[in-house]
Design an enzyme around this catalytic site. Sequence first.
Site, PDB file in Angstrom:
ATOM      1  N   TRP A 159      -6.800   4.817   8.970  1.00 18.68           N
ATOM      2  CA  TRP A 159      -6.822   4.067  10.231  1.00 18.68           C
ATOM      3  C   TRP A 159      -6.142   4.842  11.347  1.00 18.68           C
ATOM      4  O   TRP A 159      -6.603   4.831  12.495  1.00 18.68           O
ATOM      5  CB  TRP A 159      -6.201   2.685  10.023  1.00 18.68           C
ATOM      6  CG  TRP A 159      -7.006   1.894   9.050  1.00 18.68           C
ATOM      7  CD1 TRP A 159      -6.636   1.499   7.794  1.00 18.68           C
ATOM      8  CD2 TRP A 159      -8.362   1.466   9.213  1.00 18.68           C
ATOM      9  NE1 TRP A 159      -7.674   0.847   7.182  1.00 18.68           N
ATOM     10  CE2 TRP A 159      -8.745   0.804   8.013  1.00 18.68           C
ATOM     11  CE3 TRP A 159      -9.295   1.579  10.243  1.00 18.68           C
ATOM     12  CZ2 TRP A 159     -10.011   0.264   7.835  1.00 18.68           C
ATOM     13  CZ3 TRP A 159     -10.565   1.037  10.061  1.00 18.68           C
ATOM     14  CH2 TRP A 159     -10.912   0.387   8.876  1.00 18.68           C
ATOM     15  N   ASP A 171      -0.161   0.192  15.761  1.00 18.73           N
ATOM     16  CA  ASP A 171      -1.209  -0.633  15.171  1.00 18.73           C
ATOM     17  C   ASP A 171      -0.577  -1.365  13.997  1.00 18.73           C
ATOM     18  O   ASP A 171      -0.246  -0.767  12.974  1.00 18.73           O
ATOM     19  CB  ASP A 171      -2.357   0.260  14.701  1.00 18.73           C
ATOM     20  CG  ASP A 171      -3.434  -0.511  13.934  1.00 18.73           C
ATOM     21  OD1 ASP A 171      -3.337  -1.749  13.820  1.00 18.73           O
ATOM     22  OD2 ASP A 171      -4.373   0.148  13.444  1.00 18.73           O
ATOM     23  N   LYS A 226      -5.939 -10.366   8.840  1.00 19.36           N
ATOM     24  CA  LYS A 226      -5.111 -10.123   7.660  1.00 19.36           C
ATOM     25  C   LYS A 226      -4.065 -11.241   7.509  1.00 19.36           C
ATOM     26  O   LYS A 226      -4.051 -11.959   6.524  1.00 19.36           O
ATOM     27  CB  LYS A 226      -4.388  -8.787   7.758  1.00 19.36           C
ATOM     28  CG  LYS A 226      -5.223  -7.644   8.294  1.00 19.36           C
ATOM     29  CD  LYS A 226      -6.242  -7.132   7.312  1.00 19.36           C
ATOM     30  CE  LYS A 226      -6.866  -5.845   7.825  1.00 19.36           C
ATOM     31  NZ  LYS A 226      -7.890  -5.305   6.946  1.00 19.36           N
TER      32      LYS A 226
END
Length: 361
Positions: A102, A172, A196
Site C-alpha cells: 500500500w 495512511d 476495516k
Amino acid sequence: MRPIYNFNAGPAVLPSEVLLQIQEELLDLQGTGLSILEISHRSKEYEKINGETQQLLKELLNIPLDYEVLFMQGGASTQFAMVPMNFLLAGSVASYVYSGTWAGKAIAEAQKIGQVAIVASSESSNFRKLPALDNMKVPPGTAYIHLTSNETIAGTQYKNFVDTGSIPLIADMSSDILSRSIDVSDFALIYAGAQKNLGPSGVTVVIARRELLQRISAPIPDIMNYRIHADSRSLYHTPPVFAVYIVNLVLKWIQANGGVRGVENRNRAKADLIYYAIDDSDGFYSGLADRDSRSLMNVTFRTSNEELEKHFLLESERNGFVGLKGHRDAGHLRASIYNGVTYEQCKALKEFMIDFQKRFG
C-alpha cells in the site's frame, strides 16, 4: 445455522449490534418515515448525522481543536493522488516510507505528480519487517513525509511514530484507525478508508490540521482540494450518506464499549490468541512478519507446504471460517481481526488451528 467467523481483510465485519440497528432503522430513520437511503444530504436529519459523526470522531481520538474532520469518497486510493496534488508543489519533494504494497501504491501515485524520495524502505526483507523511522534520510525541500501505519498484506504495523519537526507527517491509517490510542497532534493529516474499523466501503475519513490546509495553492480541481471540502463541512457535493450513517453507529458502538482504550485492550487480547497458536506450534505454523513488526490487525502465517495450506483453507471454510486466504501479493494465510471481530471468534480460530495441527502435524 452454523456460526460464521468473518476474517475478511475488507470490506470487513461490522459489529452485530450495528447491523441490527441498521436493519431496524432502514425503512424509517428516527421517525422520519424515510429510509436513510433516500433522505436528502441537505436535510436537517443528515446534517445532524454529519455533524454528530464528526464530533464523535473528535471525542474518541481526542482530536485537537485546530483540526478538520472530513468525509470523502474514493477510498485510500484517491488519497494517494490527492495528497501530492494538494501539497507537492513545484520545487519541493515528497518523502515516502516504503513499507509494503500500500505504501508502494501511494508512492507510484505521487511520482505522477512530482519529485519523490524514498527515505526508508524494507523492500530488501520482502517487507517482512518495517523500515526504521529514526534514521530517515530526508532531503532538503521536503513538503511532507508519508507513511502507512499498518500494511494489511504483509501483516506489519508501526507501534510508534517519529517526530518530524516542522515537516508535516501524513499517514495512511486505513487498516488500524481507532484500533488503538494515537496522538493525532503527531500528524498533519491522517486518512483512512472506512471498510476495516470504521464502517462500510464508500467513505474515507480525513483528519487534517487546519494550518496545513491553508497552504494549498496548487491549481487543482475543486473536487480534489481538501480546503474546499473543509470549508463546506464535507458537503461540497453529495456525500456517501448511507456510509457516513453507518460510521456514526460504529463510533457510538465504540464509545459504548470502552472507547478506543477498550477496543485496544480487546484487540491485543485477540491477536495474542492467534499468535500463540502460531508460536506454540513447533514450526507447524510460522508467521510471515518479523515479530517486532507484527500487526494487531492482520495476522499473516503459513504452514509447511502448499498442499497443507489448501487443506487448511478447505477445512476452515467447512467450519464456518471466512476470509483466511492471504492476499495474492503475499499468499499463504491471513486472519484480519479488526474491531468488529470478537474475542470469541478469535478463540474459535485458535482452537481450530490447534486441532488442525494435532490431526495433520
